[in-house]
Design an enzyme around this catalytic site. Structure first.
Site, PDB file in Angstrom:
ATOM      1  N   GLU A 107       0.839  -1.207   0.000  1.00  0.00           N
ATOM      2  CA  GLU A 107       0.000   0.000   0.000  1.00  0.00           C
ATOM      3  C   GLU A 107       0.876   1.260   0.000  1.00  0.00           C
ATOM      4  O   GLU A 107       0.603   2.225  -0.716  1.00  0.00           O
ATOM      5  CB  GLU A 107      -0.940  -0.006   1.221  1.00  0.00           C
ATOM      6  CG  GLU A 107      -1.953  -1.141   1.170  1.00  0.00           C
ATOM      7  CD  GLU A 107      -2.956  -1.083   2.311  1.00  0.00           C
ATOM      8  OE1 GLU A 107      -2.558  -1.368   3.450  1.00  0.00           O
ATOM      9  OE2 GLU A 107      -4.126  -0.745   2.064  1.00  0.00           O
ATOM     10  N   GLU A 127      -3.434  -9.987   3.706  1.00  0.00           N
ATOM     11  CA  GLU A 127      -4.566  -9.594   4.560  1.00  0.00           C
ATOM     12  C   GLU A 127      -5.647 -10.668   4.563  1.00  0.00           C
ATOM     13  O   GLU A 127      -6.236 -10.984   5.597  1.00  0.00           O
ATOM     14  CB  GLU A 127      -5.183  -8.273   4.069  1.00  0.00           C
ATOM     15  CG  GLU A 127      -4.375  -7.039   4.406  1.00  0.00           C
ATOM     16  CD  GLU A 127      -3.291  -6.706   3.390  1.00  0.00           C
ATOM     17  OE1 GLU A 127      -2.952  -7.604   2.577  1.00  0.00           O
ATOM     18  OE2 GLU A 127      -2.775  -5.588   3.415  1.00  0.00           O
TER      19      GLU A 127
HETATM   20  C1  1HE Z   1       6.452  -9.112  11.953  1.00  0.00           C
HETATM   21  C2  1HE Z   1       5.775  -8.899  10.733  1.00  0.00           C
HETATM   22  C3  1HE Z   1       4.589  -8.122  10.764  1.00  0.00           C
HETATM   23  C4  1HE Z   1       7.506 -10.119  10.335  1.00  0.00           C
HETATM   24  N1  1HE Z   1       4.191  -7.620  11.972  1.00  0.00           N
HETATM   25  N2  1HE Z   1       6.007  -8.605  13.102  1.00  0.00           N
HETATM   26  N3  1HE Z   1       1.874  -8.739   6.953  1.00  0.00           N
HETATM   27  C5  1HE Z   1       2.043 -10.070   6.831  1.00  0.00           C
HETATM   28  O1  1HE Z   1       1.140 -10.849   7.015  1.00  0.00           O
HETATM   29  C6  1HE Z   1       3.433 -10.530   6.492  1.00  0.00           C
HETATM   30  C7  1HE Z   1       4.015 -11.248   7.673  1.00  0.00           C
HETATM   31  N4  1HE Z   1       5.432 -11.485   7.522  1.00  0.00           N
HETATM   32  C8  1HE Z   1       5.944 -12.465   6.718  1.00  0.00           C
HETATM   33  O2  1HE Z   1       5.242 -13.142   5.977  1.00  0.00           O
HETATM   34  C9  1HE Z   1       7.429 -12.684   6.785  1.00  0.00           C
HETATM   35  O3  1HE Z   1       7.879 -12.183   8.030  1.00  0.00           O
HETATM   36  C10 1HE Z   1       8.246 -12.033   5.644  1.00  0.00           C
HETATM   37  C11 1HE Z   1       7.958 -12.783   4.328  1.00  0.00           C
HETATM   38  C12 1HE Z   1       7.909 -10.559   5.483  1.00  0.00           C
HETATM   39  C13 1HE Z   1       9.747 -12.127   5.970  1.00  0.00           C
HETATM   40  O4  1HE Z   1      10.105 -13.475   6.268  1.00  0.00           O
HETATM   41  P1  1HE Z   1      11.447 -13.779   7.104  1.00  0.00           P
HETATM   42  O5  1HE Z   1      11.590 -15.279   7.136  1.00  0.00           O
HETATM   43  O6  1HE Z   1      12.567 -12.998   6.519  1.00  0.00           O
HETATM   44  O7  1HE Z   1      11.216 -13.186   8.566  1.00  0.00           O
HETATM   45  P2  1HE Z   1      10.395 -13.810   9.805  1.00  0.00           P
HETATM   46  O8  1HE Z   1      11.235 -14.823  10.503  1.00  0.00           O
HETATM   47  O9  1HE Z   1       9.047 -14.263   9.380  1.00  0.00           O
HETATM   48  O10 1HE Z   1      10.160 -12.546  10.743  1.00  0.00           O
HETATM   49  C14 1HE Z   1      11.232 -11.971  11.484  1.00  0.00           C
HETATM   50  C15 1HE Z   1      10.624 -11.253  12.652  1.00  0.00           C
HETATM   51  O11 1HE Z   1       9.799 -10.197  12.175  1.00  0.00           O
HETATM   52  C16 1HE Z   1       9.688 -12.142  13.470  1.00  0.00           C
HETATM   53  O12 1HE Z   1       9.755 -11.668  14.791  1.00  0.00           O
HETATM   54  P3  1HE Z   1      10.677 -12.432  15.917  1.00  0.00           P
HETATM   55  O13 1HE Z   1      10.467 -11.637  17.150  1.00  0.00           O
HETATM   56  O14 1HE Z   1      10.152 -13.829  15.966  1.00  0.00           O
HETATM   57  O15 1HE Z   1      12.094 -12.370  15.366  1.00  0.00           O
HETATM   58  C17 1HE Z   1       8.333 -11.817  12.925  1.00  0.00           C
HETATM   59  O16 1HE Z   1       7.286 -12.070  13.851  1.00  0.00           O
HETATM   60  C18 1HE Z   1       8.469 -10.330  12.671  1.00  0.00           C
HETATM   61  N5  1HE Z   1       7.519  -9.870  11.670  1.00  0.00           N
HETATM   62  N6  1HE Z   1       6.443  -9.517   9.748  1.00  0.00           N
HETATM   63  C19 1HE Z   1       4.887  -7.874  13.085  1.00  0.00           C
HETATM   64  N7  1HE Z   1       3.894  -7.829   9.666  1.00  0.00           N
HETATM   65  C20 1HE Z   1      -3.282  -0.734   7.013  1.00  0.00           C
HETATM   66  S1  1HE Z   1      -3.812  -2.311   6.879  1.00  0.00           S
HETATM   67  C21 1HE Z   1      -2.460  -3.242   6.317  1.00  0.00           C
HETATM   68  C22 1HE Z   1      -2.714  -4.670   6.597  1.00  0.00           C
HETATM   69  C23 1HE Z   1      -1.504  -5.502   6.463  1.00  0.00           C
HETATM   70  O17 1HE Z   1      -0.430  -5.059   6.131  1.00  0.00           O
HETATM   71  S2  1HE Z   1      -1.743  -7.153   6.781  1.00  0.00           S
HETATM   72  C24 1HE Z   1      -0.278  -7.945   6.274  1.00  0.00           C
HETATM   73  C25 1HE Z   1       0.678  -8.105   7.390  1.00  0.00           C
END
Ligand code: 1HE
Length: 262
Positions: A107, A127
């Site tokens: 976005e 989402e």
């Molecule tokens: C996060 C987030 C997040 C990672 N909020 N903490 N977005 C999503 O649904 C995407 C979610 N994220 C992923 O699918 C993956 O993290 C990635 C593909 C982006 C990257 O993968 P990777 O393997 O490099 O990293 P990881 O091991 O998944 O994440 C590393 C850390 O970042 C981990 O935290 P940790 O404390 O365990 O190390 C994750 O929890 C954290 N992390 N993404 C919070 N999004 C205005 S409305 C908009 C609506 C949306 O955007 S919904 C989509 C949200």
């Protein structure tokens, strides 16, 4: 969290939470809005990029708590204010994309005026699988860029697109080799900053509105904007420079250009 750096006329904003894949917390979104609303008079363009292996993982899901309808509305409208500051600010904004460009990250990218993606970039709207909906302007901006039908597929099925696909259907303007997005975005930013300010203003503020007006209204808005732009001293100076042979001509694309790099 948000790293800001001025390089000559270019303001470079880096989403700087690599441990959390640059997830957009409220604090980060608000900082982005503040940075864009206070762009100084010497800045001619802004580049946004992300620290670490990804551009942005979207909304910080750890902040997504139980909200009632009014709170949810206010939160989405807060994002809208910031995305409007990106799209309708004073200077053009260029996104340098790599790794994950997902959810709210997409976005944000879609609110920018130009998008450069490197080969590592991938695009998704998770989402749907999180049981939520876009709330940062994506239903308008992403749908406008790639069509509501393709956006529906991404959200309904969780489909992910790579950089080549994104280029093919016009989601990104430029595709470059891995690690080259920021350099290309900065190069483009220099060119954009050379434009007459009123031309950039017309492209940012008039063109998208004209596109949404009925054709007859759009033509009138175009004529008004055109008359205003022509009347600026800067436009007159540039026309004289061309007529006196002092300005660059339009050139064919260089034959050596990488095939994917248009
Ligand atoms: C996060 C987030 C997040 C990672 N909020 N903490 N977005 C999503 O649904 C995407 C979610 N994220 C992923 O699918 C993956 O993290 C990635 C593909 C982006 C990257 O993968 P990777 O393997 O490099 O990293 P990881 O091991 O998944 O994440 C590393 C850390 O970042 C981990 O935290 P940790 O404390 O365990 O190390 C994750 O929890 C954290 N992390 N993404 C919070 N999004 C205005 S409305 C908009 C609506 C949306 O955007 S919904 C989509 C949200």
């Amino acid at each position: 969290m948000l790293h800001t750096e001025t390089r000559g006329r270019i303001l470079v904003l880096r989403l700087d939470r690599p441990d959390k894949r640059n997830a957009l917390s409220d604090a980060l979104i608000l900082a982005l809005g503040d940075a864009l609303r206070t762009v100084g008079p010497d800045v001619g363009a802004v580049v946004i990029h992300g620290a670490g292996a990804h551009f942005c993982a979207g909304l910080d899901l750890s902040e997504l708590r139980e909200r009632d309808a009014a709170e949810g509305l206010a939160h989405s409208r807060m994002w809208h204010d910031v995305m409007n500051a990106v799209e309708f600010g004073r200077v053009p904004v260029i996104a340098a994309l790599h790794g994950a460009v997902v959810g709210g990250g997409l976005e944000l990218a879609s609110a920018c005026h130009l998008r450069v993606a490197d080969e590592t970039a991938f695009f998704a709207l998770p989402e749907g699988s999180r049981g939520i909906f876009v709330g940062g302007g994506g239903a308008v901006r992403i749908a406008r860029l790639i069509g509501a039908s393709r956006m529906l597929d991404m959200m309904m099925t969780g489909r992910t697109h790579d950089a080549a696909a994104a280029e093919r259907f016009g989601l990104v303007h430029y595709r470059v080799g891995a690690g080259e997005a920021l350099a290309r975005a900065l190069e483009l930013a220099e060119r954009v900053a050379d434009n007459a300010p009123l031309t950039n203003y017309a492209l940012m503020h008039a063109l998208p509105r004209i596109a949404e007006q009925p054709a007859d209204h759009g033509l009138l808005t175009e004529a008004l904007m055109s008359a205003i732009a022509q009347s600026a001293p800067e436009a007159k100076a540039r026309l004289h420079a061309f007529l006196e042979g002092r300005a660059a001509k339009v050139a064919r694309p260089a034959p050596g250009e990488e095939p994917h790099d248009r």
